[in-house]
Design a protein around this motif. Structure first.
Motif, PDB file in Angstrom:
ATOM      1  N   THR A 139       0.853  -1.190   0.000  1.00 20.99           N
ATOM      2  CA  THR A 139       0.000   0.000   0.000  1.00 20.99           C
ATOM      3  C   THR A 139       0.889   1.242   0.000  1.00 20.99           C
ATOM      4  N   SER A 154      -4.457  -9.123   3.014  1.00 21.70           N
ATOM      5  CA  SER A 154      -3.852 -10.445   3.212  1.00 21.70           C
ATOM      6  C   SER A 154      -4.714 -11.302   4.144  1.00 21.70           C
ATOM      7  N   GLN A 171      -0.092  -8.441  -2.139  1.00 22.28           N
ATOM      8  CA  GLN A 171      -0.215  -7.771  -3.423  1.00 22.28           C
ATOM      9  C   GLN A 171       1.074  -7.911  -4.239  1.00 22.28           C
TER      10      GLN A 171
HETATM   11  N1  ASP Z   1      -0.608  -5.983   2.024  1.00 24.51           N
HETATM   12  C1  ASP Z   1      -1.157  -5.472   3.236  1.00 24.51           C
HETATM   13  C2  ASP Z   1      -2.529  -6.022   3.442  1.00 24.51           C
HETATM   14  O1  ASP Z   1      -2.576  -7.182   3.558  1.00 24.51           O
HETATM   15  C3  ASP Z   1      -1.112  -4.038   3.443  1.00 24.51           C
HETATM   16  C4  ASP Z   1       0.263  -3.439   3.445  1.00 24.51           C
HETATM   17  O2  ASP Z   1       1.146  -3.824   4.190  1.00 24.51           O
HETATM   18  O3  ASP Z   1       0.426  -2.512   2.683  1.00 24.51           O
HETATM   19  O4  ASP Z   1      -3.531  -5.366   3.557  1.00 24.51           O
END
Ligand code: ASP
Length: 332
Positions: A50, A170, A211
């Motif tokens: 993010t 996640s 992501q």
């Molecule tokens: N990827 C993370 C999530 O699972 C968010 C992050 O660390 O940016 O929402």
């Protein structure tokens, strides 16, 4: 009598002068906007997916706005702490939010929400929809999604799945993954998937969904194992990675949409300026190229708008609410 009438007339006049002056001051403030740096809150750790999206567009928004856009990471509780910070911030355009679809799962997951994202935030626009990947530590004895599933079933009391807290992308992906396999595994929450990635690289956790904006270079560099991408089609940045559907999990797709908001009551002229800056950033060729290298792309122009984000958020809350209720997951 006449005197009373005169006083009334005078006070009405005084009031309108005061109202006029204050409208003028606020118009001048808005016309001068922005005249100092803007803080973009990312509700997850620095260096994560993010954050990567925010920093990529933040740089170009700075050019468009003529002021620096500073990123502040306010992680914890699946993104609700940082989002709540923006909902409670001064509505002056100097505190803005970059958050993903977790904003639509949180109202069903958290029992004590301190804000209502549909009422306490003003939408600016949709930014990008990022696919997720299912990834594992390098020495996992599995090379395909089917082998991973077999390994997880055989070792379900030992394996651990990382996530960025209840309500994170996640977490949602992990819930769907486990429920579609009827598996209940140990989950380990972090303040974002950047620290989760550090532990995955170090072998302290076994696997996670994250992501492509966080996993592409690690998969390409063979630092972790990539098992599948959760989009309907393969990803151009990771062409050798099968989709979850191709790899055996029929119909399993998940995409992480990101949006930008300001606090409720931010003046329209300021929001309009931010919409323009967002749209300028999303047509910038360096942003498009960086996004492509990270496995994503800007939303189409007609979705980079407050109207599209407002409607999308309402639809997403309605979509996730029954799924989460059925799963029976919640947090205080
Ligand atoms: N990827 C993370 C999530 O699972 C968010 C992050 O660390 O940016 O929402």
């Amino acid at each position: 009598m006449l005197q009373k009438k005169l006083i009334t007339v005078m006070s009405v006049a005084a009031l309108s002068i005061a109202a006029f002056t204050s409208a003028l001051t606020s118009q001048t403030a808005q016309a001068a906007y922005p005249d100092k740096p803007i803080t973009m809150i990312v509700p997850f750790s620095a260096g994560g997916p993010t954050d990567t999206v925010a920093r990529t567009i933040g740089q170009v928004m700075s050019k468009s706005l003529g002021q620096q856009v500073l990123i502040e990471n306010v992680g914890g509780a699946g993104g609700t702490i940082g989002t709540g910070r923006v909902a409670a911030a001064n509505p002056d355009g100097y505190t803005i939010l970059l958050m993903h679809f977790g904003i639509s799962t949180a109202p069903s997951l958290y029992r004590n929400m301190k804000y209502d994202a549909t009422k306490d935030l003003e939408p600016i626009g949709l930014v990008t929809e990022v696919p997720m990947t299912i990834v594992g530590k390098k020495d996992l004895p599995a090379n395909t999604l089917n082998e991973l599933i077999t390994y997880l079933r055989a070792n379900k009391s030992k394996v651990s799945m990382a996530n960025a807290g209840i309500g994170s992308a996640s977490h949602a992906c992990g819930m769907l993954f486990m429920s579609s396999l009827e598996l209940d595994l140990l989950t380990v929450p972090y303040k974002g998937t950047q620290p989760a990635m550090t532990d995955l690289l170090g072998g302290q956790v076994d696997f996670m969904c994250d992501q492509t904006t966080n996993t592409t270079s690690q998969i390409k560099g063979e630092k972790i194992k990539g098992f599948a991408v959760t989009s309907k089609t393969r990803n151009a940045a990771l062409p050798n990675l099968p989709t979850t559907d191709e790899a055996g999990m029929k119909g399993f797709t998940i995409g992480v949409w990101h949006g930008m908001w300001t606090p409720k009551s931010t003046p329209k002229a300021i929001n309009d300026r931010l919409v323009k800056a967002l749209q300028d950033a999303l047509k910038d060729k360096d942003v498009i190229e960086r996004f492509a290298n990270l496995g994503t792309a800007p939303e189409p122009l007609n979705r980079q708008t407050p109207e599209a984000l407002r409607a999308h958020l309402i639809a997403e809350i309605a979509k996730w609410s029954p799924i989460i209720k059925k799963a029976g997951v919640y947090a205080e």
